[in-house]
Design an enzyme around this catalytic site. Structure first.
Site, mmCIF file in Angstrom:
data_model
loop_
_atom_site.group_PDB
_atom_site.id
_atom_site.type_symbol
_atom_site.label_atom_id
_atom_site.label_comp_id
_atom_site.label_asym_id
_atom_site.label_seq_id
_atom_site.Cartn_x
_atom_site.Cartn_y
_atom_site.Cartn_z
ATOM 1 N N CYS A 52 -1.973 -11.346 -11.829
ATOM 2 C CA CYS A 52 -0.771 -11.094 -11.038
ATOM 3 C C CYS A 52 0.155 -12.315 -11.095
ATOM 4 O O CYS A 52 -0.291 -13.447 -10.906
ATOM 5 C CB CYS A 52 -1.139 -10.785 -9.596
ATOM 6 S SG CYS A 52 0.319 -10.407 -8.571
ATOM 7 N N CYS A 56 0.448 -15.889 -4.277
ATOM 8 C CA CYS A 56 -0.149 -15.786 -2.943
ATOM 9 C C CYS A 56 -1.376 -16.694 -2.855
ATOM 10 O O CYS A 56 -2.312 -16.580 -3.654
ATOM 11 C CB CYS A 56 -0.520 -14.341 -2.634
ATOM 12 S SG CYS A 56 0.872 -13.197 -2.732
ATOM 13 N N CYS A 59 -5.148 -15.333 -2.890
ATOM 14 C CA CYS A 59 -5.534 -14.243 -3.785
ATOM 15 C C CYS A 59 -6.281 -14.716 -5.027
ATOM 16 O O CYS A 59 -5.770 -15.529 -5.808
ATOM 17 C CB CYS A 59 -4.301 -13.441 -4.189
ATOM 18 S SG CYS A 59 -4.717 -11.965 -5.148
ATOM 19 N N CYS A 96 -8.162 4.540 -1.770
ATOM 20 C CA CYS A 96 -7.076 3.584 -1.964
ATOM 21 C C CYS A 96 -7.197 2.940 -3.344
ATOM 22 O O CYS A 96 -8.286 2.497 -3.728
ATOM 23 C CB CYS A 96 -7.126 2.503 -0.889
ATOM 24 S SG CYS A 96 -7.133 3.158 0.797
ATOM 25 N N CYS A 127 -3.975 6.702 -1.225
ATOM 26 C CA CYS A 127 -3.292 5.467 -0.851
ATOM 27 C C CYS A 127 -3.207 4.583 -2.085
ATOM 28 O O CYS A 127 -4.125 4.570 -2.909
ATOM 29 C CB CYS A 127 -4.057 4.748 0.269
ATOM 30 S SG CYS A 127 -3.301 3.170 0.784
ATOM 31 N N CYS A 187 0.822 1.619 5.451
ATOM 32 C CA CYS A 187 -0.380 0.860 5.789
ATOM 33 C C CYS A 187 -0.015 -0.610 5.648
ATOM 34 O O CYS A 187 0.291 -1.071 4.546
ATOM 35 C CB CYS A 187 -1.523 1.241 4.837
ATOM 36 S SG CYS A 187 -3.039 0.283 5.066
ATOM 37 N N ARG A 260 -7.714 -0.876 11.244
ATOM 38 C CA ARG A 260 -8.863 -0.892 10.337
ATOM 39 C C ARG A 260 -9.466 -2.285 10.211
ATOM 40 O O ARG A 260 -8.758 -3.254 9.931
ATOM 41 C CB ARG A 260 -8.458 -0.407 8.942
ATOM 42 C CG ARG A 260 -9.641 -0.436 7.939
ATOM 43 C CD ARG A 260 -9.246 -0.008 6.544
ATOM 44 N NE ARG A 260 -8.713 1.330 6.553
ATOM 45 C CZ ARG A 260 -7.483 1.647 6.161
ATOM 46 N NH1 ARG A 260 -6.659 0.699 5.766
ATOM 47 N NH2 ARG A 260 -7.082 2.888 6.186
#
Length: 323
Positions: A52, A56, A59, A96, A127, A187, A260
């Protein structure tokens, strides 16, 4: 009553209530909107791992960090559907699919839409989390049958610059708004334990609770140790009671949202999970792995819910395609 005008002062005052009073208020709110003995379930699959371009700081899949996670290509629809069938057999209601992208390329949309249609055809809620979306991409995913889109804001607006520089908090909120406008359920939650202050955790929830409409799902993630990422150097364990307070505050501020327990649950005791359920958490991920981190085994979840006298919510009624 569903409010979207909460203030930080109000949230602080609720968060600071004596623990029994806070849990009583949260449980009372929870019972007004949900069956307190029911837990929703979802399963998560990484359909494109690593590489990616975002930075972040938490991550393991960022190309900016040396974490040992190898980049993979986007999975084929058949492979994803096979995983969805296994998830359904294991008790998941929602499937998901996550891809480590800044945003999907238009050339990938046909395959992504095929995945959504296929998973929906199994009778599962769908999702995806794919990064930022254009309005046209939102429209295509909605037409394919996507029920939910996950796009976490991660932390408070004030602490966010300490977490990422390649994307702003405003970028994230714009994607959330685009998804909402496109008719897909939202979400959206965050991560606790990245070195943020207590105020940041409360501000995270106030940010979500003052959106024009609350997210239908609010994931509460605990930081999982990942060697090689910047957050690892400043991460701090979350006190169990502090976690319960945040869950309770999320329930009170966003009464009709599903809260969740997401990443980090494998490190929670049964007693801590039970307290979180009492505070208003009513969804968990099932399956041995999330995107790149572990998760409790199915037998552990079944055993815990049985001991608590709780049960998994019945599957959402959906037309199932003939196989």
């Amino acid at each position: 009553m569903i409010r979207t005008d909460w203030t930080m002062a109000e949230a602080w005052a609720i968060h600071a209530l004596p623990f029994p009073d806070l849990l009583h208020r949260a449980q009372t709110t929870h019972r007004a909107h949900f069956d307190p003995n029911v837990i929703e379930t979802a399963s998560l699959l990484s359909i494109k791992t690593g590489g990616c371009p975002e930075d972040c700081g938490y991550c393991s899949q960022s190309a900016h960090h040396d974490t040992g996670v190898k980049a993979t290509k986007l999975m084929g629809a058949d492979e994803v559907l096979a995983a969805a069938r296994r998830a359904k057999a294991a008790g998941a209601q929602r499937f998901c699919m996550g891809a480590a992208w800044r945003s999907p390329k238009d050339r990938d949309m046909d395959r992504l839409c095929d995945m959504v249609q296929g998973v929906a055809g199994l009778g599962l809620e769908t999702c995806m989390t794919l990064g930022m979306l254009s309005p046209d991409q939102v429209k295509r995913l909605k037409a394919a049958g996507l029920d939910f889109y996950n796009h976490n804001i991660d932390t408070s607006p004030g602490y966010y610059p300490q977490i990422a520089s390649t994307r702003t908090m405003e970028d994230r909120l714009q994607t959330v708004e685009a998804v909402r406008r496109g008719g897909i359920k939202v979400c959206c939650g965050g991560i606790l334990g990245m070195g943020e202050a207590e105020e940041d955790r409360i501000a995270l929830l106030v940010t979500l609770a003052t959106l024009p409409a609350h997210p239908e799902s609010v994931p509460v993630n605990l930081w999982n140790e990942v060697e090689g990422v910047p957050v690892q150097d400043r991460a701090t364990p979350v006190d169990p009671f502090a976690l319960v307070r945040i869950v309770a505050l999320a329930r009170i501020l966003m009464p009709a949202s599903v809260v969740r327990l997401s990443a980090g649950r494998s490190g929670m005791s049964d007693e801590l999970q039970a307290l979180c359920f009492l505070a208003g958490a009513n969804s968990i991920f099932v399956g041995d792995q999330l995107l790149t981190t572990g998760n409790p085994a199915a037998w552990q979840d079944a055993d815990l819910l049985a001991r608590l006298g709780m049960h998994i919510a019945p599957a959402v009624a959906r037309q199932v395609a003939a196989e």
